[in-house]
Design a protein around this motif. Structure first.
Motif, PDB file in Angstrom:
ATOM      1  N   LEU A  86      -2.863  -8.914 -13.130  1.00 18.80           N
ATOM      2  CA  LEU A  86      -3.531  -8.966 -11.830  1.00 18.80           C
ATOM      3  C   LEU A  86      -2.565  -9.377 -10.722  1.00 18.80           C
ATOM      4  N   GLU A  87      -1.674 -10.304 -11.010  1.00 20.91           N
ATOM      5  CA  GLU A  87      -0.652 -10.698 -10.023  1.00 20.91           C
ATOM      6  C   GLU A  87       0.230  -9.500  -9.685  1.00 20.91           C
ATOM      7  N   ALA A  94       1.125  -3.610  -5.253  1.00 18.77           N
ATOM      8  CA  ALA A  94      -0.059  -3.553  -4.383  1.00 18.77           C
ATOM      9  C   ALA A  94      -0.243  -2.177  -3.758  1.00 18.77           C
ATOM     10  N   VAL A  95       0.833  -1.536  -3.327  1.00 16.85           N
ATOM     11  CA  VAL A  95       0.709  -0.209  -2.710  1.00 16.85           C
ATOM     12  C   VAL A  95       0.151   0.785  -3.727  1.00 16.85           C
ATOM     13  N   ARG A  96       0.665   0.725  -4.942  1.00 18.63           N
ATOM     14  CA  ARG A  96       0.170   1.619  -5.996  1.00 18.63           C
ATOM     15  C   ARG A  96      -1.301   1.334  -6.297  1.00 18.63           C
ATOM     16  N   THR A  97      -1.678   0.058  -6.328  1.00 18.79           N
ATOM     17  CA  THR A  97      -3.064  -0.298  -6.609  1.00 18.79           C
ATOM     18  C   THR A  97      -3.990   0.174  -5.491  1.00 18.79           C
ATOM     19  N   ARG A  98      -3.550   0.021  -4.247  1.00 23.02           N
ATOM     20  CA  ARG A  98      -4.353   0.532  -3.126  1.00 23.02           C
ATOM     21  C   ARG A  98      -4.538   2.046  -3.247  1.00 23.02           C
ATOM     22  N   ALA A  99      -3.461   2.719  -3.615  1.00 22.22           N
ATOM     23  CA  ALA A  99      -3.541   4.173  -3.784  1.00 22.22           C
ATOM     24  C   ALA A  99      -4.529   4.514  -4.897  1.00 22.22           C
ATOM     25  N   ARG A 100      -4.482   3.783  -6.008  1.00 21.74           N
ATOM     26  CA  ARG A 100      -5.401   4.039  -7.122  1.00 21.74           C
ATOM     27  C   ARG A 100      -6.844   3.890  -6.668  1.00 21.74           C
ATOM     28  N   VAL A 150     -14.723  -8.555 -13.257  1.00 21.20           N
ATOM     29  CA  VAL A 150     -14.163  -9.684 -12.507  1.00 21.20           C
ATOM     30  C   VAL A 150     -12.750  -9.344 -12.039  1.00 21.20           C
ATOM     31  N   SER A 151     -11.968  -8.711 -12.894  1.00 18.14           N
ATOM     32  CA  SER A 151     -10.602  -8.328 -12.524  1.00 18.14           C
ATOM     33  C   SER A 151     -10.611  -7.361 -11.342  1.00 18.14           C
ATOM     34  N   ALA A 152     -11.501  -6.380 -11.388  1.00 17.26           N
ATOM     35  CA  ALA A 152     -11.593  -5.421 -10.278  1.00 17.26           C
ATOM     36  C   ALA A 152     -11.981  -6.130  -8.982  1.00 17.26           C
ATOM     37  N   GLY A 153     -12.907  -7.062  -9.075  1.00 12.48           N
ATOM     38  CA  GLY A 153     -13.299  -7.820  -7.897  1.00 12.48           C
ATOM     39  C   GLY A 153     -12.153  -8.659  -7.349  1.00 12.48           C
ATOM     40  N   LEU A 154     -11.404  -9.296  -8.219  1.00 14.69           N
ATOM     41  CA  LEU A 154     -10.245 -10.085  -7.782  1.00 14.69           C
ATOM     42  C   LEU A 154      -9.213  -9.195  -7.102  1.00 14.69           C
ATOM     43  N   ILE A 167      -6.131 -16.490  -8.951  1.00 10.89           N
ATOM     44  CA  ILE A 167      -6.622 -15.608 -10.008  1.00 10.89           C
ATOM     45  C   ILE A 167      -7.018 -16.400 -11.248  1.00 10.89           C
ATOM     46  N   ARG A 168      -6.147 -17.288 -11.663  1.00 13.17           N
ATOM     47  CA  ARG A 168      -6.305 -17.979 -12.944  1.00 13.17           C
ATOM     48  C   ARG A 168      -7.654 -18.674 -13.130  1.00 13.17           C
ATOM     49  N   PRO A 169      -8.152 -19.454 -12.173  1.00 13.69           N
ATOM     50  CA  PRO A 169      -9.413 -20.154 -12.447  1.00 13.69           C
ATOM     51  C   PRO A 169     -10.566 -19.207 -12.778  1.00 13.69           C
TER      52      PRO A 169
END
Length: 181
Positions: A86-87, A94-100, A150-154, A167-169
């Motif tokens: 997630l980090e 982050a750019v790749r994740t935004r694109a996804r 939860v991961s998608a929401g984070l 993220i961790r908590p």
């Protein structure tokens, strides 16, 4: 690096930084420093380009996931692996994740790229499910889906309104809760 790879790297950057509307053959050629028409040699239509970019992202993420799939002996190992992923997704990638995410929405209107998206998600869900089952989760399928949600929401939260949100908590709460469900 091939012209195809240069085009795909540029396409991911365009979508991740400017949105799906920026994904045109002409813009990809310009961003990649390729001669006009190069991208259309690999991807004849816009749908082919969208599918190609989605497949490229899925392959990059598969490599990342396999690297993170070290055997987990403890729940701490599971939490550590998920937090690293997630980090990375909200940091260096982050750019790749935004694109996804942008392309997820685009693909929902054109079903041809959906198999690659579903395959990547299934691979990730199965990995989490198997880890949780080995650690004794009474309902590993449900727990894996909860961790994915939860991961998608984070991810969305960190990419939009709260870039530094911890993220961790949250991961730890849901992961550890899956053992007592």
């Amino acid at each position: 690096m091939s012209t195809r790879e240069r085009a795909l790297i540029a396409a991911v950057s365009l979508v991740g930084e400017q949105g799906v509307r920026a994904l045109t053959h002409t813009r990809v050629d310009a961003a990649a420093g390729l001669p006009k028409g190069s991208t259309s040699n690999w991807f004849r239509t816009r749908d082919a380009l969208v599918t190609g970019v989605i497949d490229w992202i899925a392959e990059l993420e598969r490599v990342d996931l396999e690297a993170a799939m070290a055997p987990a002996e403890t729940m701490d190992d599971v939490v550590d692996a998920l937090c690293r992923l997630l980090e990375s997704a909200t940091g260096e990638h982050a750019v790749r994740t935004r694109a996804r995410y942008a392309l997820f929405l685009e693909a929902s209107a054109a079903p041809s790229p959906l198999p690659a998206l579903r395959e990547g998600r299934s691979r990730f869900e199965l990995w989490i499910r198997d880890l949780l089952a080995r650690l004794g989760a009474p309902e590993p399928d449900t727990a894996a889906r909860a961790l994915l949600a939860v991961s998608a929401g984070l991810i969305v939260n960190r990419l939009t309104v709260a870039p530094g949100a911890p993220i961790r908590p949250t991961v730890e709460l849901v992961a550890r809760g899956s053992l007592s469900a």
